[in-house]
Design a protein around this motif. Structure first.
Motif, short mmCIF file in Angstrom:
data_model
loop_
_atom_site.label_atom_id
_atom_site.label_comp_id
_atom_site.label_asym_id
_atom_site.label_seq_id
_atom_site.Cartn_x
_atom_site.Cartn_y
_atom_site.Cartn_z
N ASP A 204 50.74 98.71 14.21
CA ASP A 204 49.70 98.08 15.02
C ASP A 204 50.25 96.97 15.91
OD1 ASP A 204 50.37 96.36 13.02
OD2 ASP A 204 48.32 95.90 12.41
N GLY A 205 51.52 97.09 16.26
CA GLY A 205 52.11 96.08 17.13
C GLY A 205 53.60 96.35 17.34
N GLY A 225 53.02 99.55 22.68
CA GLY A 225 53.46 100.07 23.96
C GLY A 225 54.40 99.11 24.68
N ALA A 226 55.48 99.67 25.21
CA ALA A 226 56.46 98.85 25.94
C ALA A 226 55.82 98.17 27.14
CB ALA A 226 57.64 99.72 26.37
N GLY A 272 46.41 104.54 5.33
CA GLY A 272 47.31 103.78 6.19
C GLY A 272 47.29 104.20 7.64
N ALA A 273 46.60 105.28 7.97
CA ALA A 273 46.53 105.73 9.36
C ALA A 273 45.74 104.74 10.22
CB ALA A 273 45.89 107.11 9.44
N THR A 274 46.22 104.49 11.41
CA THR A 274 45.56 103.57 12.33
C THR A 274 44.83 104.35 13.41
OG1 THR A 274 47.37 101.99 11.96
CG2 THR A 274 45.91 101.55 13.80
N CYS A 297 54.09 105.86 15.55
CA CYS A 297 53.52 106.75 14.53
C CYS A 297 54.64 107.34 13.67
CB CYS A 297 52.73 107.86 15.22
SG CYS A 297 51.97 109.03 14.09
N ARG A 298 54.53 107.19 12.35
CA ARG A 298 55.55 107.72 11.44
C ARG A 298 55.26 109.15 11.00
NH1 ARG A 298 55.25 102.44 7.67
NH2 ARG A 298 56.29 100.95 9.04
#
Length: 305
Positions: A204-205, A225-226, A272-274, A297-298
């Motif tokens: 989340d960051g 996001g970059a 744990g999913a965002t 995302c893992r």
């Protein structure tokens, strides 16, 4: 008395509340300018460009919020960059409330139509050039010229120009800004004054490592996001250019919140999913959002469109 010439018509803007005040304005020229301006506003506690939680949702690109003590007044319009009469009226109201720093998105339409002429600008940022408004400008050259008008015409000599060093127009833009008498600061992966060194994505960051005016810093940005990291650097530069403390502004990056509907984190599941919501509805925009989310995302990335 402020005088602005619009297509040969001289317009006198005389608002008593503005007399004797030098209103500082940060112009941001780009399609994502609202995000930079809002990040800047979060650094500047006295002025916020986003409706607070207890106000109705407002079209984000045209809002100016003056926050003074317990009093919150909302000034809005239908245009990204308001027309000169509405703009100077609202600046006068802000000045009357003791507001001395304002963040405004300078749209290419507004710049081309001279809506920001006669506004005193201390610093301005150029974050990029897309292909959004070619129906109006006709071609890329005219589109770029409209944006750069912020630097070579609107901002008086002696201002500070924040330029995206990763954009292919930066060299020409930097030359133009120097000829106009401005100090040039470059930000981004190829930045000089404000350079991104590394990004560590989280769910989340992200953790930002950056070199700011020769000093290596690290901070957690609660946005993904970059492009958000680059926007934060642009906002940081604008804060410093308008008299803010580098240390104080950098410390506030970890407290920033995103724009509603733009990669907005709306919750998380027990596993744990965002969950994020984004306004993207065109193929290129949706692809960009998914690419951004993929880096954070893992496991599986699920899309509901």
């Amino acid at each position: 008395m402020l005088s602005s010439t619009l297509e040969g018509l001289e317009l006198d803007l005389d608002y008593p509340d503005l007399q004797g005040r030098r209103v500082l304005v940060t112009g941001v020229s780009s399609a994502v300018g609202v995000e930079v301006a809002r990040l800047l506003a979060e650094h500047r506690v006295r002025l916020v460009m986003q409706a607070s939680e207890d106000t109705p949702e407002v079209h984000a690109l045209a809002e100016i919020v003056a926050r003074s003590a317990m009093d919150v007044r909302l000034f809005t319009g239908a245009l990204t960059t308001p027309d000169p009469v509405a703009l100077h009226r609202d600046l006068a109201r802000l000045a009357a409330h003791g507001i001395d720093h304002v963040a405004i998105e300078a749209s290419s339409h507004g710049l081309d139509q001279c809506r920001l002429d006669a506004v005193t600008i201390t610093a301005a940022a150029f974050t990029g050039l897309g292909r959004d408004h070619l129906d109006y400008h006709g071609d890329q050259a005219a589109y770029l010229a409209a944006k750069l008008r912020l630097f070579d015409t609107v901002m008086a000599p002696g201002g500070t120009a924040l330029l995206n060093a990763d954009h292919d127009t930066v060299a020409n833009a930097a030359d133009l800004c120097r000829r106009a008498g401005h100090q040039v600061w470059r930000y981004g992966w190829k930045g000089t004054e404000l350079r991104l060194e590394a990004l560590l994505p989280e769910a989340d960051g992200q953790v930002i490592s950056a070199t700011l005016f020769g000093h290596r810093r690290q901070v957690r940005l609660p946005l993904i996001g970059a492009f958000q990291a680059q926007n934060a650097l642009a906002a940081l530069g604008l804060v410093v250019a308008t008299g803010g403390s580098m240390d104080d502004a950098f410390a506030q990056i970890e407290n920033l919140a995103g724009v509603r509907g733009r990669l907005e984190r709306v919750g998380s599941l027990a596993n744990g999913a965002t969950v994020f919501v984004d306004y993207a509805h065109k193929p290129d925009a949706l692809a960009a959002v998914l690419e951004t989310l993929r880096t954070h995302c893992r496991g599986r990335l699920i899309v509901l469109f």
